[in-house]
Scaffold this motif. Structure first.
Motif, mmCIF file in Angstrom:
data_model
loop_
_atom_site.group_PDB
_atom_site.id
_atom_site.type_symbol
_atom_site.label_atom_id
_atom_site.label_comp_id
_atom_site.label_asym_id
_atom_site.label_seq_id
_atom_site.Cartn_x
_atom_site.Cartn_y
_atom_site.Cartn_z
ATOM 1 N N ALA A 212 0.837 -1.165 -0.062
ATOM 2 C CA ALA A 212 -0.072 0.193 0.011
ATOM 3 C C ALA A 212 0.933 1.145 0.049
ATOM 4 O O ALA A 212 0.728 2.418 -0.806
ATOM 5 N N LEU A 213 1.993 1.370 0.745
ATOM 6 C CA LEU A 213 2.643 2.482 0.976
ATOM 7 C C LEU A 213 3.395 2.498 -0.314
ATOM 8 O O LEU A 213 3.664 3.784 -0.808
ATOM 9 N N GLY A 214 4.443 1.484 -0.589
ATOM 10 C CA GLY A 214 5.216 1.807 -1.942
ATOM 11 C C GLY A 214 4.371 2.054 -3.109
ATOM 12 O O GLY A 214 4.809 3.000 -3.964
ATOM 13 N N ALA A 215 3.223 1.487 -3.339
ATOM 14 C CA ALA A 215 2.433 1.775 -4.294
ATOM 15 C C ALA A 215 1.945 3.280 -4.726
ATOM 16 O O ALA A 215 1.959 3.884 -5.591
ATOM 17 N N LYS A 216 1.438 3.731 -3.364
ATOM 18 C CA LYS A 216 0.963 5.186 -3.347
ATOM 19 C C LYS A 216 2.267 6.201 -3.453
ATOM 20 O O LYS A 216 1.630 7.015 -4.491
ATOM 21 N N TYR A 217 3.114 5.927 -3.157
ATOM 22 C CA TYR A 217 4.282 6.770 -3.597
ATOM 23 C C TYR A 217 4.852 6.933 -4.573
ATOM 24 O O TYR A 217 5.459 7.953 -5.339
ATOM 25 N N ALA A 218 4.964 5.548 -5.045
ATOM 26 C CA ALA A 218 5.421 5.254 -6.506
ATOM 27 C C ALA A 218 4.599 5.885 -7.506
ATOM 28 O O ALA A 218 5.180 6.535 -8.545
ATOM 29 N N ALA A 219 3.031 5.829 -7.095
ATOM 30 C CA ALA A 219 2.220 6.488 -8.204
ATOM 31 C C ALA A 219 2.331 7.907 -8.046
ATOM 32 O O ALA A 219 2.158 8.598 -9.265
ATOM 33 N N SER A 220 2.813 8.604 -6.982
ATOM 34 C CA SER A 220 2.659 9.922 -6.778
ATOM 35 C C SER A 220 3.750 10.446 -7.467
ATOM 36 O O SER A 220 3.893 11.642 -8.066
ATOM 37 N N LEU A 221 4.925 9.790 -7.653
ATOM 38 C CA LEU A 221 6.063 10.397 -8.067
ATOM 39 C C LEU A 221 5.997 10.165 -9.674
ATOM 40 O O LEU A 221 6.646 10.845 -10.460
ATOM 41 N N VAL A 222 5.340 9.005 -10.212
ATOM 42 C CA VAL A 222 5.089 8.733 -11.613
ATOM 43 C C VAL A 222 4.345 10.020 -12.049
ATOM 44 O O VAL A 222 4.291 10.446 -13.307
ATOM 45 N N ASP A 223 3.267 10.455 -11.227
ATOM 46 C CA ASP A 223 2.411 11.668 -11.769
ATOM 47 C C ASP A 223 3.112 12.677 -11.959
ATOM 48 O O ASP A 223 2.861 13.732 -12.667
ATOM 49 N N TYR A 224 4.331 12.917 -10.845
ATOM 50 C CA TYR A 224 4.982 14.089 -11.267
ATOM 51 C C TYR A 224 6.026 13.921 -12.437
ATOM 52 O O TYR A 224 6.093 14.774 -13.177
ATOM 53 N N ASN A 225 6.625 12.520 -12.662
ATOM 54 C CA ASN A 225 7.704 12.731 -13.842
ATOM 55 C C ASN A 225 7.586 10.872 -13.893
ATOM 56 O O ASN A 225 8.194 10.266 -13.475
ATOM 57 N N GLU A 226 7.268 10.574 -15.230
ATOM 58 C CA GLU A 226 6.810 9.210 -15.435
ATOM 59 C C GLU A 226 8.215 8.626 -15.621
ATOM 60 O O GLU A 226 8.528 7.147 -15.565
ATOM 61 N N ASN A 227 9.315 9.397 -15.903
ATOM 62 C CA ASN A 227 10.781 8.850 -16.517
ATOM 63 C C ASN A 227 11.373 8.688 -15.271
ATOM 64 O O ASN A 227 12.490 8.028 -15.272
ATOM 65 N N LEU A 228 10.966 9.080 -13.894
ATOM 66 C CA LEU A 228 11.891 9.232 -12.594
ATOM 67 C C LEU A 228 12.012 7.641 -12.048
ATOM 68 O O LEU A 228 12.885 7.270 -11.467
ATOM 69 N N VAL A 229 10.639 6.944 -12.417
ATOM 70 C CA VAL A 229 10.422 5.735 -11.321
ATOM 71 C C VAL A 229 10.632 4.284 -12.087
ATOM 72 O O VAL A 229 10.192 4.274 -13.056
ATOM 73 N N LYS A 230 11.296 3.332 -11.338
ATOM 74 C CA LYS A 230 11.191 1.984 -11.712
ATOM 75 C C LYS A 230 11.112 1.113 -10.644
ATOM 76 O O LYS A 230 11.309 1.815 -9.505
ATOM 77 N N VAL A 231 10.497 0.059 -10.796
ATOM 78 C CA VAL A 231 10.109 -0.728 -9.704
ATOM 79 C C VAL A 231 10.772 -2.245 -9.946
ATOM 80 O O VAL A 231 10.986 -2.817 -10.815
ATOM 81 N N ILE A 232 11.698 -2.439 -8.614
ATOM 82 C CA ILE A 232 12.438 -3.601 -8.946
ATOM 83 C C ILE A 232 11.495 -4.959 -8.400
ATOM 84 O O ILE A 232 10.840 -4.976 -7.425
ATOM 85 N N VAL A 233 11.631 -6.129 -9.375
ATOM 86 C CA VAL A 233 10.857 -6.958 -9.241
ATOM 87 C C VAL A 233 11.651 -8.331 -9.680
ATOM 88 O O VAL A 233 12.554 -8.080 -10.478
ATOM 89 N N ASN A 234 11.118 -9.562 -9.402
ATOM 90 C CA ASN A 234 11.546 -10.843 -10.188
ATOM 91 C C ASN A 234 10.765 -10.924 -11.110
ATOM 92 O O ASN A 234 9.864 -10.289 -11.574
ATOM 93 N N GLU A 235 11.171 -12.055 -12.205
ATOM 94 C CA GLU A 235 10.481 -12.315 -13.400
ATOM 95 C C GLU A 235 9.020 -12.635 -12.963
ATOM 96 O O GLU A 235 8.287 -12.276 -13.624
ATOM 97 N N GLU A 236 8.639 -13.287 -12.013
ATOM 98 C CA GLU A 236 7.539 -13.774 -11.666
ATOM 99 C C GLU A 236 6.335 -12.611 -11.313
ATOM 100 O O GLU A 236 5.314 -12.412 -11.818
ATOM 101 N N ARG A 237 7.099 -11.741 -10.633
ATOM 102 C CA ARG A 237 6.161 -10.767 -10.313
ATOM 103 C C ARG A 237 5.890 -9.723 -11.512
ATOM 104 O O ARG A 237 5.019 -8.936 -11.614
#
Length: 302
Positions: A13-38
């Protein structure tokens, strides 16, 4: 130093909320670390925050030796060891890790692997709820951050300005440990009580018995904090009560959400850590010992 890239590890909930807020500000700023399954799962069913769909850019490795300037770590305390292994390939020579995790121990554990020169202490106040891939919140909340030794001020000032530009309330403080303990009271008292009583935030507005429990448990936390060397007291308990009364009355703490989903909670980081520190400083912590064993008893039924 200009911040050009921010990675997130953890899309609760927290990570998604702030990641979304930063993407709204600048979509080129944010990436999310995941494994292949996720990566496959999130690309198939996107994260939605307050009804808006977000197609985050997911990364499973570093490309072209381009390491991020900052990594926001937003996972549960019982996921920290796995998260450290996930972080290692993404931490470059100048990468700073901002821990938005609950509790008071994650930064120390991170520093044991990456060094204090790469770790930023932080706390976040929020009322977000996650169900499946859908996150909802009433308030954007606030991030308080700083370096425990008041170092790395250039990049922290840059982060402060960036968050201001993105309209994310924040505070850069020289007293981050005090701020962390003030939030820790919310976790140890508020989260654990809502878990055991299965109460949303609204009960804190009207239930005098609940507020009495807040005082009893809160005083244990304050006594331990003072022995630890952090100066907090009744004003922090009063602020906790005020905070719990102004958030969405139907909202739920992360720990209550864990119980409802039959996930293991962060009780070891909350009452478990208070008990450990209490023994270290020869302070009795009966209320936290009761809470700890009650939560563990419930979790044993999962």
């Amino acid at each position: 130093m200009k911040i050009n890239s921010i990675y997130f590890l953890g899309l609760g909930a927290l990570g998604a909320k702030y990641a979304a807020s930063l993407v709204d500000y600048n979509e080129n700023l944010v990436k999310v670390i995941v494994n292949e399954e996720r990566k496959i799962r999130y690309e198939t069913e996107a994260i939605c925050v307050n009804g808006k769909k977000y197609d985050f850019e997911y990364v499973t490795s570093i490309q072209n030796n381009q390491f991020p300037d900052l990594i926001f770590l937003v996972v549960k305390s019982n996921q920290l060891n796995d998260a450290i292994n996930d972080l290692k390939p993404f931490v470059g020579e100048n990468t700073m890790i901002v821990s938005l995790m609950n509790g008071i121990t994650s930064e120390r554990i991170l520093a044991e692997t990456f060094g204090w020169n790469r770790v930023v202490n932080a706390v976040a106040y929020m009322d977000a709820v996650k169900q499946g891939n859908h996150v909802t919140y009433g308030s954007i909340g606030r991030i308080i951050f700083g370096h425990v030794e008041n170092k790395s001020q250039d990049i922290l000032n840059e982060l402060h300005q960036l968050l201001n530009d993105a309209e994310i309330p924040n505070e850069l403080t020289l007293e981050i440990e005090r701020a962390q303990w003030a939030k820790y009271i919310v976790n140890v008292v508020g989260n654990q009580l809502t878990y055991l009583l299965e109460f949303p935030y609204g009960q804190f507005r009207t239930n005098e018995y609940l507020n009495h429990l807040v005082d009893l448990i809160g005083k244990e936390v304050i006594t331990v904090a003072n022995a630890y060397g952090v100066s907090i007291g009744q004003p922090e308990i009063d602020k906790l009560k005020k905070t719990m009364k102004i958030v969405d009355e139907n909202g739920k703490t992360s720990m209550l959400q864990d119980r409802e989903a039959k996930r293991y909670s962060e009780v070891d980081e909350f009452s478990g850590e208070i008990i450990r520190l209490g023994k270290q400083y020869e302070i009795e912590t009966p209320y936290n010992e009761l809470i700890y064993n009650m939560v563990k008893a419930i979790e044993k039924t999962y």
